[in-house]
Design a protein around this motif. Structure first.
Motif, PDB file in Angstrom:
ATOM      1  N   ASP A   1       0.875  -1.216  -0.090  1.00  0.00           N
ATOM      2  CA  ASP A   1       0.095   0.036   0.062  1.00  0.00           C
ATOM      3  C   ASP A   1       0.852   1.403   0.003  1.00  0.00           C
ATOM      4  OD1 ASP A   1      -2.254  -1.633   0.196  1.00  0.00           O
ATOM      5  OD2 ASP A   1      -2.630  -1.327   2.086  1.00  0.00           O
ATOM      6  N   TYR A   2       2.030   1.270   0.758  1.00  0.00           N
ATOM      7  CA  TYR A   2       2.782   2.280   0.754  1.00  0.00           C
ATOM      8  C   TYR A   2       3.903   2.435  -0.297  1.00  0.00           C
ATOM      9  CZ  TYR A   2       0.266   4.051   5.143  1.00  0.00           C
ATOM     10  OH  TYR A   2      -0.615   4.463   5.998  1.00  0.00           O
ATOM     11  N   GLY A   3       3.896   1.291  -0.937  1.00  0.00           N
ATOM     12  CA  GLY A   3       5.116   1.318  -1.990  1.00  0.00           C
ATOM     13  C   GLY A   3       6.392   1.160  -1.275  1.00  0.00           C
ATOM     14  N   LEU A   4       6.800   0.422  -0.231  1.00  0.00           N
ATOM     15  CA  LEU A   4       7.868   0.281   0.212  1.00  0.00           C
ATOM     16  C   LEU A   4       8.598  -1.116   0.087  1.00  0.00           C
ATOM     17  CD1 LEU A   4       7.318   2.432   3.453  1.00  0.00           C
ATOM     18  CD2 LEU A   4       8.543   3.155   1.723  1.00  0.00           C
ATOM     19  N   LYS A   5       9.725  -0.982  -0.123  1.00  0.00           N
ATOM     20  CA  LYS A   5      10.416  -2.684  -0.207  1.00  0.00           C
ATOM     21  C   LYS A   5      10.838  -3.344   0.751  1.00  0.00           C
ATOM     22  CE  LYS A   5       9.590  -2.683  -4.864  1.00  0.00           C
ATOM     23  NZ  LYS A   5       8.544  -3.429  -5.313  1.00  0.00           N
ATOM     24  N   ASN A   6      11.383  -2.112   1.834  1.00  0.00           N
ATOM     25  CA  ASN A   6      12.090  -2.832   3.022  1.00  0.00           C
ATOM     26  C   ASN A   6      10.976  -2.873   4.329  1.00  0.00           C
ATOM     27  OD1 ASN A   6      14.642  -2.861   1.864  1.00  0.00           O
ATOM     28  ND2 ASN A   6      15.341  -0.993   2.520  1.00  0.00           N
ATOM     29  N   ILE A   7      11.156  -4.155   4.887  1.00  0.00           N
ATOM     30  CA  ILE A   7      10.658  -4.525   5.861  1.00  0.00           C
ATOM     31  C   ILE A   7      11.397  -4.881   7.136  1.00  0.00           C
ATOM     32  CG2 ILE A   7       8.828  -6.057   7.042  1.00  0.00           C
ATOM     33  CD1 ILE A   7       7.680  -6.298   3.825  1.00  0.00           C
ATOM     34  N   VAL A   8      11.159  -4.100   8.438  1.00  0.00           N
ATOM     35  CA  VAL A   8      12.169  -4.426   9.337  1.00  0.00           C
ATOM     36  C   VAL A   8      11.270  -5.189  10.437  1.00  0.00           C
ATOM     37  CG1 VAL A   8      13.343  -3.512  11.468  1.00  0.00           C
ATOM     38  CG2 VAL A   8      13.573  -2.606   9.130  1.00  0.00           C
TER      39      VAL A   8
ATOM     40  N   LEU B   1       8.631 -18.204  11.261  1.00  0.00           N
ATOM     41  CA  LEU B   1       8.281 -16.445  10.572  1.00  0.00           C
ATOM     42  C   LEU B   1       9.188 -16.161   9.944  1.00  0.00           C
ATOM     43  CD1 LEU B   1       7.345 -13.757  12.878  1.00  0.00           C
ATOM     44  CD2 LEU B   1       9.491 -13.504  11.596  1.00  0.00           C
ATOM     45  N   ARG B   2      10.690 -16.283  10.091  1.00  0.00           N
ATOM     46  CA  ARG B   2      11.575 -15.883   9.244  1.00  0.00           C
ATOM     47  C   ARG B   2      11.389 -16.574   7.644  1.00  0.00           C
ATOM     48  NH1 ARG B   2      16.954 -14.322  11.694  1.00  0.00           N
ATOM     49  NH2 ARG B   2      16.359 -13.614  13.864  1.00  0.00           N
ATOM     50  N   GLU B   3      11.232 -17.901   7.657  1.00  0.00           N
ATOM     51  CA  GLU B   3      10.800 -18.775   6.224  1.00  0.00           C
ATOM     52  C   GLU B   3       9.887 -18.074   5.787  1.00  0.00           C
ATOM     53  OE1 GLU B   3      11.543 -22.837   7.407  1.00  0.00           O
ATOM     54  OE2 GLU B   3       9.625 -23.212   6.347  1.00  0.00           O
ATOM     55  N   LEU B   4       8.739 -18.054   6.198  1.00  0.00           N
ATOM     56  CA  LEU B   4       7.445 -17.603   5.564  1.00  0.00           C
ATOM     57  C   LEU B   4       7.703 -16.189   5.224  1.00  0.00           C
ATOM     58  CD1 LEU B   4       4.867 -19.461   7.836  1.00  0.00           C
ATOM     59  CD2 LEU B   4       5.310 -19.982   5.456  1.00  0.00           C
ATOM     60  N   PHE B   5       8.230 -15.228   5.914  1.00  0.00           N
ATOM     61  CA  PHE B   5       8.184 -13.759   5.490  1.00  0.00           C
ATOM     62  C   PHE B   5       9.160 -13.885   4.336  1.00  0.00           C
ATOM     63  CE2 PHE B   5       6.265 -12.261   9.216  1.00  0.00           C
ATOM     64  CZ  PHE B   5       5.565 -11.061   8.739  1.00  0.00           C
ATOM     65  N   LEU B   6      10.120 -14.687   4.141  1.00  0.00           N
ATOM     66  CA  LEU B   6      11.270 -14.521   3.219  1.00  0.00           C
ATOM     67  C   LEU B   6      10.792 -14.995   1.885  1.00  0.00           C
ATOM     68  CD1 LEU B   6      14.678 -15.643   4.837  1.00  0.00           C
ATOM     69  CD2 LEU B   6      14.025 -13.274   3.704  1.00  0.00           C
ATOM     70  N   SER B   7       9.885 -16.035   1.903  1.00  0.00           N
ATOM     71  CA  SER B   7       9.163 -16.851   0.899  1.00  0.00           C
ATOM     72  C   SER B   7       7.941 -15.832   0.319  1.00  0.00           C
ATOM     73  CB  SER B   7       8.421 -18.260   0.999  1.00  0.00           C
ATOM     74  OG  SER B   7       7.785 -17.882   2.172  1.00  0.00           O
ATOM     75  N   GLU B   8       7.577 -14.940   1.107  1.00  0.00           N
ATOM     76  CA  GLU B   8       6.667 -13.887   0.715  1.00  0.00           C
ATOM     77  C   GLU B   8       7.129 -13.011  -0.293  1.00  0.00           C
ATOM     78  OE1 GLU B   8       3.160 -14.887   1.022  1.00  0.00           O
ATOM     79  OE2 GLU B   8       2.392 -12.891   0.062  1.00  0.00           O
TER      80      GLU B   8
ATOM     81  N   GLU C   1      11.469  -6.680  -2.786  1.00  0.00           N
ATOM     82  CA  GLU C   1      10.883  -6.796  -1.231  1.00  0.00           C
ATOM     83  C   GLU C   1      12.122  -7.418  -0.296  1.00  0.00           C
ATOM     84  OE1 GLU C   1       6.075  -6.443  -1.619  1.00  0.00           O
ATOM     85  OE2 GLU C   1       7.098  -8.109  -1.513  1.00  0.00           O
ATOM     86  N   LYS C   2      12.352  -6.683   0.749  1.00  0.00           N
ATOM     87  CA  LYS C   2      13.412  -7.332   1.555  1.00  0.00           C
ATOM     88  C   LYS C   2      13.076  -7.333   3.099  1.00  0.00           C
ATOM     89  CE  LYS C   2      18.110  -6.204   2.154  1.00  0.00           C
ATOM     90  NZ  LYS C   2      19.088  -4.977   2.002  1.00  0.00           N
ATOM     91  N   ILE C   3      13.241  -8.492   3.597  1.00  0.00           N
ATOM     92  CA  ILE C   3      12.960  -8.563   5.130  1.00  0.00           C
ATOM     93  C   ILE C   3      14.246  -8.477   5.947  1.00  0.00           C
ATOM     94  CG2 ILE C   3      12.198 -10.411   6.853  1.00  0.00           C
ATOM     95  CD1 ILE C   3       9.978  -9.341   4.775  1.00  0.00           C
ATOM     96  N   ILE C   4      14.268  -7.449   6.802  1.00  0.00           N
ATOM     97  CA  ILE C   4      15.588  -7.336   7.641  1.00  0.00           C
ATOM     98  C   ILE C   4      15.269  -7.754   8.947  1.00  0.00           C
ATOM     99  CG2 ILE C   4      16.947  -5.509   8.165  1.00  0.00           C
ATOM    100  CD1 ILE C   4      15.786  -4.216   5.541  1.00  0.00           C
ATOM    101  N   ILE C   5      15.870  -8.619   9.441  1.00  0.00           N
ATOM    102  CA  ILE C   5      15.692  -9.026  10.867  1.00  0.00           C
ATOM    103  C   ILE C   5      17.058  -9.079  11.614  1.00  0.00           C
ATOM    104  CG2 ILE C   5      14.968 -10.988  12.420  1.00  0.00           C
ATOM    105  CD1 ILE C   5      13.083 -11.858  10.249  1.00  0.00           C
ATOM    106  N   PRO C   6      17.050  -8.227  12.699  1.00  0.00           N
ATOM    107  CA  PRO C   6      18.560  -8.156  13.122  1.00  0.00           C
ATOM    108  C   PRO C   6      18.737  -9.664  13.671  1.00  0.00           C
ATOM    109  CG  PRO C   6      16.753  -6.270  13.894  1.00  0.00           C
ATOM    110  CD  PRO C   6      16.098  -7.293  13.154  1.00  0.00           C
ATOM    111  N   PRO C   7      20.163  -9.535  14.375  1.00  0.00           N
ATOM    112  CA  PRO C   7      20.481 -10.921  14.950  1.00  0.00           C
ATOM    113  C   PRO C   7      19.897 -10.999  16.155  1.00  0.00           C
ATOM    114  CG  PRO C   7      22.423  -9.170  14.418  1.00  0.00           C
ATOM    115  CD  PRO C   7      21.257  -8.647  13.935  1.00  0.00           C
ATOM    116  N   ILE C   8      19.589 -12.166  16.829  1.00  0.00           N
ATOM    117  CA  ILE C   8      18.859 -12.288  17.908  1.00  0.00           C
ATOM    118  C   ILE C   8      19.267 -11.339  19.070  1.00  0.00           C
ATOM    119  CG2 ILE C   8      18.274 -13.939  19.796  1.00  0.00           C
ATOM    120  CD1 ILE C   8      17.140 -14.917  16.865  1.00  0.00           C
TER     121      ILE C   8
END
Ligand code: KG4
Length: 332
Positions: A259-266, A277-284, A289-296
């Motif tokens: 909706d907001y036309g943004l490619k980066n998702i943190v 969660l990591r697996e499913l977000f990446l496959s979507e 589009e990029k999924i950015i998840i900081p180290p644990i």
């Protein structure tokens, strides 16, 4: 130009933390003392016990963060602490420690929004991200989606109408007598599921609810299923619960990004540690589009994110006074 060194303190819930960060990005030390063992027998955080544990841990952690970075108080340019949102008694310990350091060392004090700090975590030790982006915060106390426009500019798009996702993991785990915290335990059991049937309705959370979330219906469905099926397979229940819990995150988050036309998702917060969660977000992801998840260690509660985000307030000269107070809940 001189490097700016910040000391960050975090004590909003059940982790006491102190960290030292250079120029808002380079983490020189990141010390965390978790209270999980203290609270696990209660299956949740007991506020009074949490405050006392913070009080015992805060000074040793500050010493240890300084030691790890090889610096002294004289090298610190500003001190920052979480002052909102969180448990009042817990927040007070970190903020009071920061005020004391600010007063004695005559350095600026910065009171930090914990939620903004969480979604700043990908900027630590990395240069691959810039504003604006979509921020999804998933933890024991929060499930919310934000439009992150810049420092101090976070717009709430939607949040949970009832339980937070981590709370749902913890409550389901408690009901099945698995232990606390429930998230990592359910994550592990779900990986052993074989049949992988959908035991719970496809999307229990409110339909057409913009970017809002809901977890109490799913939690109740799991509890009722377990009550009505004494021979239930624990792995299958864990799997099906987890799939439904993550599905709503995916739908809402990608809807907002598109909706907001943004490619980066943190994605930040303790639940971002979930392997599925990591697996499913990446496959979507599609079309860049990029999924950015900081180290644990930067995803869960920590003080590096506090020292990091407050660097930008330091550079703007936006300081707090010794009158700064704590706030349990905030409006973004
Ligand atoms: O951000 P966090 O460390 O602290 C607070 O919210 O205070 O998040 C803790 C939450 C807990 O509810 C825990 O069950 C959940 O994060 N969690 C997970 C996983 N690891 C931690 N949930 C799902 N899967 C995981 N692997």
């Amino acid at each position: 130009m001189k490097n700016i060194i910040g000391l960050g303190l975090e004590s909003s819930c059940d982790e006491t933390a102190a960290a030292i960060v250079e120029n808002g990005s380079r983490v020189l030390s990141n010390r965390i003392a978790s209270q999980i063992d203290i609270h696990s027998e209660y299956y949740g955080v007991v506020p009074e016990i949490a405050s006392r544990a913070h009080l015992e841990m805060i000074n040793p952690l500050i010493d240890s963060a300084l030691k790890e970075s090889g610096l002294t108080f004289d090298d610190i340019d500003y001190v920052a602490a979480t002052n909102r949102p969180g448990l009042i008694g817990s927040l007070m310990i970190g903020l009071q420690a920061a005020k004391t350091i600010s007063y004695i060392k005559k350095i600026p004090l910065i009171a930090v929004n914990h939620l903004e700090a969480h979604l700043y975590a990908p900027f630590l030790n990395s240069e691959t991200i810039s504003y604006p982006y979509i921020g999804l915060l998933v933890s024991g106390g929060n499930t919310a989606l934000y439009l992150m426009k810049g420092i101090g500019e976070m717009i709430l798009l939607g949040r949970t109408m009832d339980d937070a996702i981590g709370e749902a993991f913890d409550k389901v785990s408690k009901f099945m007598e698995l232990g606390y915290p429930g998230g990592p335990l359910i994550d592990k059991l779900a990986r052993k599921a074989v049949k992988k049937e959908k035991l719970f309705p496809k999307l229990l959370a409110a339909k057409n609810a913009d970017y809002r979330f809901s977890y109490s219906g799913l939690k109740t469905a799991v509890i009722n299923y377990v009550k009505n099926n004494p021979d239930y397979d624990i792995n299958e229940v864990a799997y099906s619960f987890q799939e439904s819990a993550i599905e709503i995150l995916i739908r809402r988050t990608f809807a907002a990004a598109r909706d907001y036309g943004l490619k980066n998702i943190v994605i930040a917060g303790g639940v971002a540690a979930n392997s599925r969660l990591r697996e499913l977000f990446l496959s979507e992801c599609r079309d860049g589009e990029k999924i950015i998840i900081p180290p644990i260690d930067l995803c869960t509660d920590n003080a590096a994110m506090i020292a990091g985000v407050s660097y930008h307030y330091f550079c703007r000269g936006q300081f707090d006074t010794l009158e700064a107070d704590v706030t349990a809940k905030i409006r973004v």
